[in-house]
Structure formats: structure tokens, C-alpha cells
Design a protein around this motif. Structure first.
Motif, PDB file in Angstrom:
ATOM      1  N   UNK A 140       0.804  -1.232   0.000  1.00 55.00           N
ATOM      2  CA  UNK A 140       0.000   0.000   0.000  1.00 55.00           C
ATOM      3  C   UNK A 140       0.830   1.272   0.000  1.00 55.00           C
ATOM      4  N   UNK A 141       2.055   1.233   0.558  1.00 56.93           N
ATOM      5  CA  UNK A 141       2.958   2.389   0.583  1.00 56.93           C
ATOM      6  C   UNK A 141       2.268   3.630   1.168  1.00 56.93           C
ATOM      7  N   UNK A 142       1.823   3.514   2.399  1.00 59.83           N
ATOM      8  CA  UNK A 142       1.117   4.617   3.046  1.00 59.83           C
ATOM      9  C   UNK A 142       2.027   5.831   3.243  1.00 59.83           C
ATOM     10  N   UNK A 143       3.271   5.589   3.601  1.00 57.63           N
ATOM     11  CA  UNK A 143       4.184   6.721   3.811  1.00 57.63           C
ATOM     12  C   UNK A 143       4.501   7.414   2.494  1.00 57.63           C
ATOM     13  N   UNK A 144       4.736   6.639   1.443  1.00 62.20           N
ATOM     14  CA  UNK A 144       5.051   7.239   0.141  1.00 62.20           C
ATOM     15  C   UNK A 144       3.904   8.125  -0.350  1.00 62.20           C
ATOM     16  N   UNK A 145       2.670   7.685  -0.123  1.00 63.62           N
ATOM     17  CA  UNK A 145       1.517   8.465  -0.574  1.00 63.62           C
ATOM     18  C   UNK A 145       1.367   9.763   0.216  1.00 63.62           C
TER      19      UNK A 145
ATOM     20  N   UNK B 275      11.498  -0.353   3.194  1.00 68.00           N
ATOM     21  CA  UNK B 275      11.330  -1.447   4.149  1.00 68.00           C
ATOM     22  C   UNK B 275      10.541  -0.972   5.365  1.00 68.00           C
ATOM     23  N   UNK B 276      10.860   0.220   5.856  1.00 67.82           N
ATOM     24  CA  UNK B 276      10.133   0.756   7.006  1.00 67.82           C
ATOM     25  C   UNK B 276       8.678   1.021   6.659  1.00 67.82           C
ATOM     26  N   UNK B 277       8.425   1.461   5.436  1.00 67.40           N
ATOM     27  CA  UNK B 277       7.064   1.743   5.010  1.00 67.40           C
ATOM     28  C   UNK B 277       6.243   0.464   4.856  1.00 67.40           C
TER      29      UNK B 277
ATOM     30  N   UNK C  68       1.889  11.909  10.955  1.00 68.30           N
ATOM     31  CA  UNK C  68       2.658  10.679  11.087  1.00 68.30           C
ATOM     32  C   UNK C  68       1.853   9.603  11.810  1.00 68.30           C
ATOM     33  N   UNK C  69       1.095  10.016  12.811  1.00 71.12           N
ATOM     34  CA  UNK C  69       0.282   9.068  13.554  1.00 71.12           C
ATOM     35  C   UNK C  69      -0.781   8.423  12.657  1.00 71.12           C
ATOM     36  N   UNK C  70      -1.339   9.211  11.756  1.00 72.22           N
ATOM     37  CA  UNK C  70      -2.343   8.686  10.825  1.00 72.22           C
ATOM     38  C   UNK C  70      -1.730   7.629   9.898  1.00 72.22           C
TER      39      UNK C  70
ATOM     40  N   UNK D  86      -2.767   3.651   9.689  1.00 74.08           N
ATOM     41  CA  UNK D  86      -3.167   3.020   8.432  1.00 74.08           C
ATOM     42  C   UNK D  86      -2.371   1.735   8.196  1.00 74.08           C
ATOM     43  N   UNK D  87      -1.069   1.806   8.413  1.00 75.75           N
ATOM     44  CA  UNK D  87      -0.206   0.643   8.210  1.00 75.75           C
ATOM     45  C   UNK D  87      -0.581  -0.487   9.177  1.00 75.75           C
ATOM     46  N   UNK D  88      -0.819  -0.121  10.432  1.00 78.53           N
ATOM     47  CA  UNK D  88      -1.151  -1.128  11.443  1.00 78.53           C
ATOM     48  C   UNK D  88      -2.480  -1.815  11.109  1.00 78.53           C
ATOM     49  N   UNK D  89      -3.481  -1.041  10.712  1.00 78.58           N
ATOM     50  CA  UNK D  89      -4.785  -1.624  10.398  1.00 78.58           C
ATOM     51  C   UNK D  89      -4.706  -2.520   9.166  1.00 78.58           C
ATOM     52  N   UNK D  90      -3.921  -2.113   8.180  1.00 79.43           N
ATOM     53  CA  UNK D  90      -3.759  -2.929   6.978  1.00 79.43           C
ATOM     54  C   UNK D  90      -3.098  -4.267   7.313  1.00 79.43           C
ATOM     55  N   UNK D  91      -2.009  -4.225   8.095  1.00 85.35           N
ATOM     56  CA  UNK D  91      -1.314  -5.458   8.471  1.00 85.35           C
ATOM     57  C   UNK D  91      -2.210  -6.358   9.312  1.00 85.35           C
ATOM     58  N   UNK D  92      -3.012  -5.749  10.185  1.00 88.21           N
ATOM     59  CA  UNK D  92      -3.890  -6.531  11.044  1.00 88.21           C
ATOM     60  C   UNK D  92      -4.934  -7.298  10.229  1.00 88.21           C
ATOM     61  N   UNK D  93      -5.574  -6.633   9.302  1.00 81.72           N
ATOM     62  CA  UNK D  93      -6.638  -7.270   8.533  1.00 81.72           C
ATOM     63  C   UNK D  93      -6.082  -8.304   7.554  1.00 81.72           C
TER      64      UNK D  93
END
Length: 410
Positions: A206-211, A298-300, A253-255, A259-266
Motif C-alpha cells: 500500500x505504501x502509506x508513507x510514500x503516498x 522497508x520501514x514503510x 505521522x500518527x495517521x 493506516x499501516x497497522x490496520x492494513x497489516x492486522x486485517x
């Protein structure tokens, strides 16, 4: 253990009292660490640090205002860092051993079984120590009425960019029986595809940070323009406009992290529900991010977050999760077993020995599944021998995060 999180609603003075409690907890934590450093000749263990909390309370009036068990929790944080340092030294881990350091910006304070009380409806919590926090409303979708008060082992107050939160650690069995699916899958983590499994399915990254990078950079520039070097040299507090811009930048940054956490969880939940055995790579993410060309990507990606949720849901639903060594999983042919060297830019596996052609990541996922099936019968669920990441939920993370704060939908 499960962790339920609620947002706190209160007055400005109550938030200031929470900040003061956090600063006091940080002070006790650093003092305990200094006590351990200054007394190398005597045995300073967990119990000695707990006793030292009473000495600090008698010496400093503001420390005495904090609940006694909250002071012990701060001492336990110091001992956790010391014990980890001892463990790394005994294991002779290469590189730095993680010598404990003083904390500069703690964001949480933790209470045990005293110092707090829930209301009859369990929609509010009252803190009874002398910090003056008082009664705070709990905003969230969880229902604490389902559990006995004795099951709540710890309560932590956390400060984040968008407000203050309360986390409840509840002692309860999280295991749920499910029907077997008779399916096994191997998962390869990557950058082009977030995951590619042995069945040929891929999930794009998803690349949330890049977006959000342009917005983050813009907010960072606005924050920097309001920073005054003269104030810093004079050791004067920065302006209110600077702190507002800093908070806006932190909330963005918190948002992204949420987003990343919710994506990985689901995604982890979907993988666990569809399979009885899941094999994945035991990646050293901390070492991989040292590559300055790929560190941001990698971090993203959030590989460790995905692994944590995969192990937690595997434990919850009684599924087998196997971490296998990642060596040569991309180079080895999944059909004939011969080693076919490829660079990172080569995305298709073409075996010159047997003619097998497949996507690089899917070929690696098949090799991971084979390793997982050969490992699970000998060394157990976790090939590395370490505790699974979900076990961290028994004691909350020091930065206020929790790996098993579940969504109401799961």
C-alpha cells in the motif's frame, strides 16, 4: 492477555496532571537506572529497585504524590532494560549489547491494581493519587462490564499527538476454536508485493508513507519555519505557533502509522482464517533497514507489524505459524532444488536446469512452505525458539503501543 484502549476525555488541568505523572514516572525510571550504575559492587535486582522507590518517595515530595504501584512500574521498566542487557551479554550477541540509557521523552505512566477505580457503568475512571488527575471519561467501543475488576491487571495512561488514551491489560484466555481448513501456505514478504503466497496470490504494497510524503514534508517545512534558533540558544520555550505546527506534523505521522497497522492486522487475520499452517520468513528487519537505498521502503512496508499480528492471530485461533530461515529462499528453485542466482532486479525465476518459470516471490513462497512443513514437526511452532510477538501484550510496550489492541470487527 488482551489490551483494550479507550480515549480519555477531561479538562485541560487533568491533562496537565497526566503529563506531571508521566514526568514523575520518567524521573523514577532514570533514578533507578542511575542507582544501578552507581552501585556495581552490590547486587541490584528487581526487588532492590522496588525498595529504592520508597527512598525516592521520602526524598522527593513530587515522587511521593504518585501512586506507590505506579512508582514500582517505573522501576520495573528500568529493570526490564537492565535484564535485557544482561541477557544479551550472556548470549554474546554480536555488536552492541543494548546498554540501558536514560529516558528523555516518556509518553506513558502505568498503574497496577491500585490508584484507580472504574465507575459503576465502567464508562469513567478515577485516579486517587495526589497528582490530581481525577475522573476521566472513557470513549470507545469496548465493554468492560464483561470482565471482573480482578481481571484488569494494569492500567496505562498514554499521551499521543491527538490526545490521551487509557489502556487496560485484561487477564483472559484469547483462544478460540475454529474449523480446520486443511490448507497450508508459505508467505514471502517483499517490496513490489507486500506478500506473495505459495498458491500464487499476491497483495500489492500500500505504501502509506510514500503516498503521504508530500503532505508530511510540507508540514515539516511549516514547522521548521516557526522554529527560533535564538530561543533555543537562550534556552527559552518555543512559541505556541511552533508547538501547534509540531503537533499537526505529529498527527499526520500518527495517521500513517495507524493506516499501516490496520492494513497489516486485517491481512494477517485473513491469512490465518484461510489456512491451518502459515510459513513465513524470519527476517532481521533491524539489519535490513541499514541499507540506505531500501531503508525507507522497508520501514514503510511494516513487515514486523504483519508478523506480530500473524503470530497473535495464530495463537488466538489455534493455527500453526512457523518462522523459517530466509537464506536462499529466493535463489533456490522450488521445482528441482537447484540454486539459481538472481539479482534484486530480476523479478522472474527461470531455472536453467529443469526449465521451471515462475514469479520470483511466488517461487520463494513455495520454498518457505516446504521449509515450514519440514520444521514444524521437529522444533515446534516458532523455529527461532523465541517468544512469539503476541506475548508482548502481557506487559505493554514502553512507547504506549500495544501489539494486540484488537478492532471490534475482529
Amino acid at each position: 492477555m488482551i489490551v483494550y484502549e479507550f480515549k480519555l476525555k477531561g479538562k485541560y488541568k487533568q491533562y496537565q496532571a497526566i503529563d506531571e505523572a508521566i514526568r514523575t514516572s520518567q524521573f523514577i525510571q532514570n533514578k533507578c537506572l542511575r542507582y544501578w550504575m552507581d552501585n556495581p559492587d552490590i547486587k541490584v535486582d528487581k526487588y532492590a529497585l522496588n525498595k529504592y522507590c520508597a527512598v525516592l518517595a521520602a526524598e522527593f515530595p513530587f515522587a511521593n504524590e504518585l501512586n506507590s504501584m505506579a512508582r514500582q512500574s517505573a522501576a520495573e521498566r528500568s529493570w526490564s532494560a537492565i535484564a535485557r542487557f544482561y541477557h544479551n551479554c550472556k548470549k554474546r550477541i554480536k555488536g552492541k549489547k543494548g546498554f540501558p540509557t536514560f529516558k528523555k521523552n516518556c509518553r506513558s505512566v502505568e498503574y497496577k491494581s491500585s490508584g484507580w477505580k472504574l465507575s459503576e457503568t465502567r464508562k469513567a475512571i478515577t485516579f486517587s493519587d495526589q497528582k490530581g488527575i481525577g475522573t476521566l471519561k472513557l470513549k470507545g467501543t469496548y465493554d468492560l462490564n464483561c470482565y471482573d475488576i480482578k481481571q484488569i491487571k494494569r492500567v496505562r495512561l498514554v499521551r499521543r499527538a491527538d490526545g490521551y488514551y487509557a489502556q487496560f491489560v485484561i487477564s483472559v484466555d484469547v483462544k478460540i476454536e475454529t474449523q480446520p481448513t486443511n490448507q497450508a501456505v508459505g508467505i514471502d514478504l517483499g517490496l513490489k508485493y507486500f506478500i506473495a503466497d505459495s498458491q500464487g496470490h499476491v497483495e500489492s504494497s500500500p505504501q502509506f508513507y510514500r503516498r503521504a510524503e508530500k503532505q508530511l514534508n510540507r508540514a515539516n517545512r511549516k514547522k521548521s519555519k516557526k522554529f527560533s534558533r535564538e530561543r533555543k540558544k537562550a534556552k527559552v520555550k518555543q512559541s505556541n505557533n511552533y508547538h501547534k505546527a509540531r503537533n499537526r506534523y505529529a498527527r499526520k505521522h500518527l495517521r500513517v502509522s495507524r493506516q499501516r497497522k490496520e492494513y497489516c492486522k486485517r491481512l494477517a487475520y485473513s491469512v490465518i482464517q484461510s489456512n491451518d499452517l502459515v510459513g513465513y520468513e524470519d527476517l532481521n528487519v533491524k539489519g535490513l533497514v541499514r541499507n540506505r537505498h531500501l531503508a525507507k521502503s522497508i520501514s514503510d512496508a511494516g513487515w514486523y507489524t504483519f508478523r506480530s499480528w500473524l503470530e497473535y492471530f495464530g495463537h488466538k485461533y489455534g493455527k500453526v505459524t512457523v518462522a523459517v530461515p530466509p537464506h536462499n529462499t529466493s535463489q533456490k528453485c522450488s521445482s528441482c532444488g537447484e540454486k539459481v542466482k538472481k539479482s534484486l532486479s530480476t523479478r522472474t525465476h527461470v531455472c536453467p536446469y529443469c526449465g521451471y518459470v515462475e514469479d520470483r516471490d511466488i517461487n520463494a513462497a513455495i520454498n518457505i512452505l516446504k521449509l515450514g512443513l519440514s520444521t514444524v514437526g521437529h522444533t515446534g511452532t516458532y523455529a527461532t525458539g523465541d517468544l512469539p510477538s503476541w506475548a508482548v501484550g502481557a506487559s505493554l510496550l514502553s512507547n504506549g503501543e500495544s501489539v494486540n489492541v484488537e478492532s471490534p470487527r475482529l
